[in-house]
Design a protein around this motif. Structure first.
Motif, PDB file in Angstrom:
ATOM      1  N   ALA B  11      80.593  64.974  68.356  1.00 43.80           N
ATOM      2  CA  ALA B  11      80.199  65.627  67.113  1.00 43.80           C
ATOM      3  C   ALA B  11      80.093  64.575  66.006  1.00 43.80           C
ATOM      4  O   ALA B  11      79.221  64.618  65.148  1.00 43.80           O
ATOM      5  CB  ALA B  11      81.218  66.689  66.727  1.00 43.80           C
ATOM      6  N   LYS B  12      81.008  63.609  66.079  1.00 40.49           N
ATOM      7  CA  LYS B  12      81.017  62.516  65.105  1.00 40.49           C
ATOM      8  C   LYS B  12      79.723  61.684  65.223  1.00 40.49           C
ATOM      9  O   LYS B  12      79.142  61.291  64.226  1.00 40.49           O
ATOM     10  CB  LYS B  12      82.228  61.629  65.398  1.00 40.49           C
ATOM     11  CG  LYS B  12      82.681  60.840  64.220  1.00 40.49           C
ATOM     12  CD  LYS B  12      83.642  61.638  63.396  1.00 40.49           C
ATOM     13  CE  LYS B  12      83.470  61.247  61.947  1.00 40.49           C
ATOM     14  NZ  LYS B  12      84.195  62.166  61.077  1.00 40.49           N
ATOM     15  N   CYS B  13      79.305  61.441  66.463  1.00 41.83           N
ATOM     16  CA  CYS B  13      78.060  60.688  66.682  1.00 41.83           C
ATOM     17  C   CYS B  13      76.891  61.455  66.087  1.00 41.83           C
ATOM     18  O   CYS B  13      75.993  60.891  65.468  1.00 41.83           O
ATOM     19  CB  CYS B  13      77.799  60.486  68.172  1.00 41.83           C
ATOM     20  SG  CYS B  13      79.081  59.561  68.990  1.00 41.83           S
ATOM     21  N   LEU B  14      76.930  62.774  66.303  1.00 33.84           N
ATOM     22  CA  LEU B  14      75.887  63.636  65.762  1.00 33.84           C
ATOM     23  C   LEU B  14      75.855  63.493  64.240  1.00 33.84           C
ATOM     24  O   LEU B  14      74.798  63.343  63.635  1.00 33.84           O
ATOM     25  CB  LEU B  14      76.209  65.082  66.160  1.00 33.84           C
ATOM     26  CG  LEU B  14      75.077  66.082  66.102  1.00 33.84           C
ATOM     27  CD1 LEU B  14      74.949  66.755  67.454  1.00 33.84           C
ATOM     28  CD2 LEU B  14      75.346  67.133  65.058  1.00 33.84           C
ATOM     29  N   GLY B  15      77.048  63.488  63.637  1.00 37.08           N
ATOM     30  CA  GLY B  15      77.159  63.331  62.190  1.00 37.08           C
ATOM     31  C   GLY B  15      76.603  61.996  61.719  1.00 37.08           C
ATOM     32  O   GLY B  15      75.985  61.902  60.664  1.00 37.08           O
ATOM     33  N   THR B  16      76.808  60.970  62.553  1.00 36.00           N
ATOM     34  CA  THR B  16      76.308  59.643  62.187  1.00 36.00           C
ATOM     35  C   THR B  16      74.784  59.638  62.156  1.00 36.00           C
ATOM     36  O   THR B  16      74.172  59.109  61.220  1.00 36.00           O
ATOM     37  CB  THR B  16      76.800  58.589  63.205  1.00 36.00           C
ATOM     38  OG1 THR B  16      78.209  58.705  63.297  1.00 36.00           O
ATOM     39  CG2 THR B  16      76.438  57.198  62.773  1.00 36.00           C
ATOM     40  N   GLY B  17      74.171  60.250  63.171  1.00 35.64           N
ATOM     41  CA  GLY B  17      72.713  60.349  63.209  1.00 35.64           C
ATOM     42  C   GLY B  17      72.204  61.171  62.037  1.00 35.64           C
ATOM     43  O   GLY B  17      71.185  60.865  61.424  1.00 35.64           O
ATOM     44  N   PHE B  18      72.969  62.206  61.726  1.00 30.58           N
ATOM     45  CA  PHE B  18      72.665  63.113  60.628  1.00 30.58           C
ATOM     46  C   PHE B  18      72.581  62.340  59.312  1.00 30.58           C
ATOM     47  O   PHE B  18      71.615  62.428  58.570  1.00 30.58           O
ATOM     48  CB  PHE B  18      73.826  64.113  60.564  1.00 30.58           C
ATOM     49  CG  PHE B  18      73.544  65.373  59.806  1.00 30.58           C
ATOM     50  CD1 PHE B  18      73.017  66.471  60.456  1.00 30.58           C
ATOM     51  CD2 PHE B  18      73.839  65.464  58.454  1.00 30.58           C
ATOM     52  CE1 PHE B  18      72.779  67.647  59.764  1.00 30.58           C
ATOM     53  CE2 PHE B  18      73.597  66.638  57.756  1.00 30.58           C
ATOM     54  CZ  PHE B  18      73.069  67.728  58.410  1.00 30.58           C
ATOM     55  N   ARG B  19      73.613  61.530  59.071  1.00 25.86           N
ATOM     56  CA  ARG B  19      73.641  60.756  57.827  1.00 25.86           C
ATOM     57  C   ARG B  19      72.560  59.690  57.803  1.00 25.86           C
ATOM     58  O   ARG B  19      71.952  59.427  56.776  1.00 25.86           O
ATOM     59  CB  ARG B  19      75.017  60.129  57.630  1.00 25.86           C
ATOM     60  CG  ARG B  19      75.985  61.060  56.943  1.00 25.86           C
ATOM     61  CD  ARG B  19      77.223  60.320  56.525  1.00 25.86           C
ATOM     62  NE  ARG B  19      77.874  59.732  57.680  1.00 25.86           N
ATOM     63  CZ  ARG B  19      78.700  60.403  58.467  1.00 25.86           C
ATOM     64  NH1 ARG B  19      78.974  61.656  58.211  1.00 25.86           N
ATOM     65  NH2 ARG B  19      79.246  59.825  59.500  1.00 25.86           N
ATOM     66  N   ALA B  20      72.319  59.081  58.983  1.00 27.80           N
ATOM     67  CA  ALA B  20      71.273  58.051  59.040  1.00 27.80           C
ATOM     68  C   ALA B  20      69.927  58.661  58.671  1.00 27.80           C
ATOM     69  O   ALA B  20      69.136  58.065  57.943  1.00 27.80           O
ATOM     70  CB  ALA B  20      71.225  57.436  60.431  1.00 27.80           C
ATOM     71  N   ALA B  21      69.682  59.897  59.144  1.00 30.47           N
ATOM     72  CA  ALA B  21      68.410  60.560  58.856  1.00 30.47           C
ATOM     73  C   ALA B  21      68.278  60.843  57.360  1.00 30.47           C
ATOM     74  O   ALA B  21      67.205  60.702  56.780  1.00 30.47           O
ATOM     75  CB  ALA B  21      68.306  61.859  59.646  1.00 30.47           C
ATOM     76  N   LEU B  22      69.402  61.229  56.735  1.00 30.96           N
ATOM     77  CA  LEU B  22      69.364  61.476  55.290  1.00 30.96           C
ATOM     78  C   LEU B  22      69.088  60.183  54.548  1.00 30.96           C
ATOM     79  O   LEU B  22      68.332  60.141  53.582  1.00 30.96           O
ATOM     80  CB  LEU B  22      70.693  62.074  54.825  1.00 30.96           C
ATOM     81  CG  LEU B  22      70.920  63.544  55.168  1.00 30.96           C
ATOM     82  CD1 LEU B  22      72.332  63.970  54.817  1.00 30.96           C
ATOM     83  CD2 LEU B  22      69.912  64.436  54.447  1.00 30.96           C
ATOM     84  N   GLU B  23      69.702  59.121  55.057  1.00 30.40           N
ATOM     85  CA  GLU B  23      69.541  57.798  54.450  1.00 30.40           C
ATOM     86  C   GLU B  23      68.080  57.343  54.535  1.00 30.40           C
ATOM     87  O   GLU B  23      67.520  56.806  53.603  1.00 30.40           O
ATOM     88  CB  GLU B  23      70.458  56.814  55.189  1.00 30.40           C
ATOM     89  CG  GLU B  23      70.615  55.487  54.531  1.00 30.40           C
ATOM     90  CD  GLU B  23      71.731  55.499  53.502  1.00 30.40           C
ATOM     91  OE1 GLU B  23      71.809  54.535  52.758  1.00 30.40           O
ATOM     92  OE2 GLU B  23      72.505  56.490  53.429  1.00 30.40           O
ATOM     93  N   TYR B  24      67.487  57.576  55.690  1.00 27.94           N
ATOM     94  CA  TYR B  24      66.136  57.058  55.928  1.00 27.94           C
ATOM     95  C   TYR B  24      65.072  58.148  55.869  1.00 27.94           C
ATOM     96  O   TYR B  24      64.082  58.101  56.565  1.00 27.94           O
ATOM     97  CB  TYR B  24      66.091  56.329  57.275  1.00 27.94           C
ATOM     98  CG  TYR B  24      66.989  55.124  57.279  1.00 27.94           C
ATOM     99  CD1 TYR B  24      66.718  54.036  56.440  1.00 27.94           C
ATOM    100  CD2 TYR B  24      68.121  55.069  58.079  1.00 27.94           C
ATOM    101  CE1 TYR B  24      67.550  52.936  56.407  1.00 27.94           C
ATOM    102  CE2 TYR B  24      68.966  53.967  58.049  1.00 27.94           C
ATOM    103  CZ  TYR B  24      68.669  52.902  57.215  1.00 27.94           C
ATOM    104  OH  TYR B  24      69.500  51.814  57.180  1.00 27.94           O
TER     105      TYR B  24
END
Lengths: 328, 272
Positions: B11-24
């Protein structure tokens, strides 16, 4: 009890010899000569739980290759190793949960994330209990004094700050075994000292067994009671740091300063000559002959200053690298 | 307490991708803006081809259906697009794959869940555009989307993410054997987009080609979701199509596992 057991561990790399020039490249297409380099050759040692051992050697000696095998990243060509009873390269989950490796030249953190988020990701990955995580993190952050840099993207940190973060990330799950590969490489003297002080402060606090490689002797002098010296893939010394010089203790360095410049031919003719500068020279002399040697020099040469020193540790190790002194 | 921890990890990995998408997000919007040109060109082309008779059927599509397909397929193809293969390749090439190998986490899981996290954010952004596109299509061409079609579309999109992930996961792992494969990714991507119906509906390629491509996994990444949304899939064949897609998911996952275990053996043997 030994927590790390290494028995005749060897690692070969194969590569291809390329003949020079265009015709060489062309010939290579059809027949390449395979070369074998022995990066690590029949290395054996044991490390007890809680020990901090320095792993020393020049570039290409096989230090990193050994650490990679012990942390499970690389398979050996032959030989055996057990870390906490696990065969490292089988990479059992229970094994991975109890070790850490910090490589000075390679970041373990996610460069786009702030360190704090990398830590939190590690918390999840290592399944660390929230409360325990908090305690360990607070302890490390105050010790390292980098609370302000926590929310900064890792790629915006200075090398010294990043290295502190790397070490924190590696310790969050309180590993039983920590491999540190050149943790001070590329750092300025002040940052090197800071990292060293931190590692010293950590020593004994977590009861972690540490294997540390470094080029810098001062790292090892400060932190390790025991060193393993490796050169050309082979272990050339294993014992207390003081022993490096004991094996060389029968030698002294005599440094002379002259009132005038002397011809190199004249100096190099003297037995034990090592190097010379415009008006100084350095000699290696057997301990028992130091008195006689000094007297002779004072008589024969225009000496204005004379110092007699132990062979510096760096020098002792360099000689061990060259195989001048034998183990024991 | 092993289970919640295990789930928490990914779930944490999912969150990381989530934030990366917001960032980019800007990057993503630019990619969507890039869809405008092909849509305009293809629509112009279809206007000429259909001529004065927009109600006539070409390859089983009327003119409004063809335009709806073009717009939605473009949006879907931007949405399912991967990018993680470059990261995988960089990890292999630079050796930073090491940092995952020494941690108690699966690299596959890490990449898959980061990718899904990334896609959840993009889908949210895209949802707005899609609603807009459907509304314009409805106004201009009388195109209607049923609620059932929309639900099936979302389901098929989730499947398309995983399928496309698996396809590019297998391609990315070629990096264990070849070091410079950036061009390979783009070449493979173009072929796959064409084979997925991302440029033209597969029917345009003729009955033989399209019947072969129908059985392959690629069409499930673009054409299938698009046709579900445009209501072109007969209800009785929906379940069967999902079945084929899931079959391919299993096959590709198994293939990826085989390539991974061989590759990682090579990686550990060669070192970096």
């Amino acid at each position: 009890m030994a927590i790390i057991e290494v028995d005749s561990l060897s690692r070969n790399f194969t590569y291809y010899e390329k003949a020079e020039g265009l015709s060489g490249s062309f010939r290579n297409l059809f027949a390449r000569k395979t070369m074998v380099k022995k990066a690590v050759n029949e290395v054996s040692f044991e490390i007890d739980e809680g020990e901090t051992v320095g792993f020393l050697g020049p570039n290409g000696a096989g230090k990193t290759t050994t650490l990679k095998m012990l942390s499970g990243i690389m398979h050996p060509s032959s030989g055996e190793a057990r870390v906490m009873g696990f065969v490292p390269w089988q990479r059992k989950k229970e094994f991975r949960k109890q070790i850490s490796i910090v490589m000075g030249q390679r970041s373990q953190l996610w460069p786009d994330l702030p360190a704090l988020e990398s830590f939190d990701l590690n918390r999840a990955i290592y399944e660390i209990d929230h409360k325990e995580y908090r305690t360990t993190l607070d302890e490390l952050v105050s010790l390292f004094g980098i609370a302000e840099q926590l929310p900064v993207q890792v790629r915006r940190l200075s090398l010294g700050e990043r290295m502190k973060m790397e070490i924190i990330a590696a310790l969050l799950h309180r590993p039983r075994v920590l491999f540190l590969d050149e943790p001070t490489i590329g750092l300025d003297l002040i940052s090197q000292g800071a990292i060293r002080d931190l590692l010293k402060a950590l020593k004994g606090r977590f009861g972690t067994t540490v294997m540390l490689t470094s080029h810098y002797l001062s790292d090892i002098e400060d932190l390790c009671e025991r060193i393993i010296l490796i050169n050309h893939g082979e272990s050339v010394y294993d014992g207390p740091l003081s022993g490096v010089n004991e094996t060389l203790a029968n030698r002294k360095t005599v440094r002379l300063i002259f009132s005038e410049e002397l011809a190199e031919a004249r100096l190099s003719a003297i037995p034990g000559f090592r190097s010379h500068d415009t008006n100084s020279a350095v000699f290696d002399v057997d301990r028992s002959e130091v008195r006689a040697f000094s007297r002779r020099m004072l008589d024969e040469l225009p000496v204005i200053d004379l110092t007699i020193e132990d062979v510096p540790l760096e020098e002792g190790i360099a000689r061990l690298y060259r195989g001048e002194a034998s183990n024991g | 307490m092993a289970e919640p921890h295990f789930a928490g990890k990914y779930a944490k990995c999912l969150g990381t991708g989530f934030r990366a998408a917001l960032e980019y997000r800007v990057n993503f919007f630019l990619s969507v803006a890039g869809a405008i040109a092909p849509v305009v060109i293809q629509t112009a082309l279809w206007i000429v081809i259909y001529g004065d008779d927009p109600a006539s059927s070409l390859f089983g599509f009327t003119f409004p259906q063809m335009v709806a397909y073009t717009v939605i397929a473009q949006l879907v193809s931007r949405l399912v697009r991967t990018g993680f293969e470059y990261d995988v390749n960089a990890d292999i090439k630079s050796g930073s794959l090491d940092r995952y190998l020494v941690k108690p986490i699966g690299y596959f899981g890490f990449r898959l869940f980061s990718f899904i996290g990334d896609k959840i954010v993009q889908t949210a952004f895209m949802g707005v555009l899609l609603v807009l596109a459907v509304w314009i299509l409805a106004m201009a061409l009388g195109f209607v989307v049923s609620a059932g079609a929309f639900v099936l579309f979302v389901l098929s999109l989730a499947l398309a993410f995983v399928l496309n992930f698996l396809v590019f996961w297998c391609v990315a792992l070629v990096g264990f054997w070849l070091t410079e494969i950036g061009y390979l990714f783009e070449a493979v991507r173009i072929v796959i987009i064409a084979a997925s119906g991302g440029i033209l509906p597969l029917a345009v390629l003729g009955p033989d080609a399209s019947s072969v491509l129908t059985l392959l996994p690629f069409r499930f990444t673009i054409q299938f979701p698009t046709e579900l949304l445009t209501g072109r899939i007969p209800p009785e064949s929906v379940a069967g199509s999902f079945g084929i897609a899931i079959f391919w998911m299993v096959v590709l996952a198994a293939l990826g596992q085989v390539i991974w275990s061989r590759g990682i053996r090579r990686f550990a043997a060669v070192g970096s």
